[in-house]
Design a protein around this motif. Structure first.
Motif, PDB file in Angstrom:
ATOM      1  N   ALA A 106      74.114  47.113  34.498  1.00 38.60           N
ATOM      2  CA  ALA A 106      72.935  46.266  34.330  1.00 38.60           C
ATOM      3  C   ALA A 106      73.323  44.799  34.167  1.00 38.60           C
ATOM      4  N   GLU A 107      74.355  44.535  33.380  1.00 40.20           N
ATOM      5  CA  GLU A 107      74.771  43.148  33.134  1.00 40.20           C
ATOM      6  C   GLU A 107      75.430  42.531  34.364  1.00 40.20           C
ATOM      7  N   PRO A 164      67.562  45.238  35.499  1.00 35.74           N
ATOM      8  CA  PRO A 164      66.986  45.426  34.156  1.00 35.74           C
ATOM      9  C   PRO A 164      67.205  46.852  33.656  1.00 35.74           C
ATOM     10  N   LYS A 165      67.657  46.998  32.414  1.00 34.68           N
ATOM     11  CA  LYS A 165      67.882  48.326  31.852  1.00 34.68           C
ATOM     12  C   LYS A 165      66.606  49.167  31.804  1.00 34.68           C
ATOM     13  N   TRP A 220      60.693  46.001  37.039  1.00 38.86           N
ATOM     14  CA  TRP A 220      61.796  45.265  37.669  1.00 38.86           C
ATOM     15  C   TRP A 220      61.834  43.816  37.153  1.00 38.86           C
ATOM     16  N   SER A 254      60.484  42.908  34.239  1.00 42.20           N
ATOM     17  CA  SER A 254      60.257  42.875  32.784  1.00 42.20           C
ATOM     18  C   SER A 254      61.494  42.312  32.075  1.00 42.20           C
TER      19      SER A 254
END
Length: 419
Positions: free
Chosen positions: A300-301, A306-307, A417, A419
């Protein structure tokens, strides 16, 4: 001419003149996947288990998932390999459960399917819970509910509607199922309402200047949420047990498929082989799920995903792949009772069994998992259940209703997506 020990690699077909005939690629593949009736029980059982579906080709990603994790390959590779590996494992879990249930009778069969019907969600949830990824637990479970209610049911209605102008199903059983789904949905709204009421001052202003995530709650509010969540989890498990009795015993006639809709399955595995396979695949899936969860943070990073999108959209797609195919296939055969049972029934299992179960597991293991979801997630679930309730209350479905459900799911995916 002296005899030779050279034989064809796959098969020993011979032409009319006695000479060896080269098998076509299609014949070679069929010879591998065919299951002769005269084979012993164990041999036939495991040949059916491992070669009964083309999806099992993806099992090659299981060792790749293990190797990539232990050799610490790139996070995207570790996530992708584990992600793909869980798809055939989920299918195999379903096959083993179905085959084992054929010998257990209606009641035990229902209990077994209730327990292992969402085994992948439970395994992924426990793996994330033990690693402290509470947000992944919540979003993946919520995503499974939304995936079943919106995407899987929507695709089923759409596919069935393209083949039949209108499909009918038993409305009483469907309404009972969606009513329980609505109850479970309300139990997720109440913790959010409690939190909001506790964090508003006398002038009606929210005490926080930015959105509060469930994983960042002050201890003063967390204690109340834990009491509500754990008490609600126990009550939901009791209601789910009562629903099983209602469905399997006292009102089983409401859930019986119409004449000609029963899907007769043949016994392809011995009970011992099916039970052994179920245990084996469960263990392998637990490792793959553990590797998958461990790679989410870095993936994710590094790649800007986004997680919440990973938990809500991507993980449920893996867990529900087999159910998605089965549900659409049943809808195209105009077997809507089975379709409703797969989609809504699976959502009920997650909302009234899996989520409360993981709250209890978190309680026992010292991980404070609550039923407080982010406000946006709670609203999303509520409107999704509301739409499904409205669409099935007449006992009929068509492609337009399916398109509505798919559209809402895409809107939800887009929203998470960004958020």
């Amino acid at each position: 001419m002296p005899p030779t020990n050279r034989t064809p690699l796959l098969g020993n077909g011979r032409g009319n003149n006695g000479h060896s005939r080269r098998l076509s690629y299609k014949e070679r593949i069929v010879s591998i996947f065919s299951i002769p009736e005269d084979q012993p029980g164990w041999t036939r059982s495991y040949k059916f288990f491992f070669f009964g579906s083309w999806l099992n080709i993806l099992l090659v990603f299981v060792p790749l998932s293990f190797v990539s994790h232990h050799l610490d390959w790139d996070a995207a590779l570790r996530f992708s390999f584990s992600f793909i590996a869980i798809m055939p494992l989920a299918k195999l879990l379903g096959v083993a459960t179905d085959q084992l249930s054929l010998k257990l009778g209606q009641t035990l069969s229902g209990l077994l399917n209730a327990s292992f019907g969402n085994a992948v969600e439970i395994i992924v949830g426990v793996a994330a819970l033990l690693q402290g990824e509470l947000r992944i637990v919540q979003t993946s479970l919520l995503g499974s509910i939304l995936s079943n209610l919106l995407l899987v049911l929507g695709c089923s209605f759409f596919a069935g509607g393209l083949k039949y102008p209108e499909s009918n199903f038993q409305v009483t059983a469907a309404q009972n199922a969606t009513s329980l789904m609505t109850l479970a949905c309300i139990t997720l709204v109440i913790p959010a309402a409690y939190f909001m009421s506790q964090t508003v001052d006398e002038g009606g202003f929210h005490l926080f200047t930015k959105a509060v995530q469930p994983g960042a709650i002050e201890e003063h509010y967390k204690s109340g949420l834990l009491i509500i969540s754990r008490g609600t989890a126990i009550l939901l498990l009791f209601v789910y047990a009562a629903y099983l009795v209602f469905q399997l015993k006292t009102h089983a006639f409401l859930f019986q498929a119409r004449e000609g809709e029963e899907e007769v399955e043949e016994l392809e595995m011995t009970p011992v082989a099916a039970g052994t396979a179920l245990l084996m695949v469960t263990v392998v899936t637990s490792f793959a799920a553990d590797y998958l969860v461990a790679s989410i943070e870095e993936t994710a990073e590094r790649y800007g995903i986004p997680k919440p999108f990973i938990g809500l959209i991507l993980l449920p797609l893996v867990a529900n792949a087999a159910e998605h195919f089965t549900s659409v296939w049943m809808a195209m055969k105009n077997k809507m009772e089975l379709t409703i049972g797969i989609c809504v029934g699976s959502s009920i299992q997650i909302a009234a069994f899996v989520i409360p179960l993981l709250v209890i597991v978190g309680w026992v293991t010292g991980h404070d998992l609550t039923l407080f979801f982010a406000n946006f997630e709670t609203v999303t679930l509520f409107v999704s259940v509301l739409l499904v309730n409205m669409l099935i209350q007449d006992g009929k479905s068509n492609y337009m209703e399916g398109l509505m459900l798919i559209t809402l799911y895409l809107v939800v995916a887009l929203s998470f997506w960004v958020s």
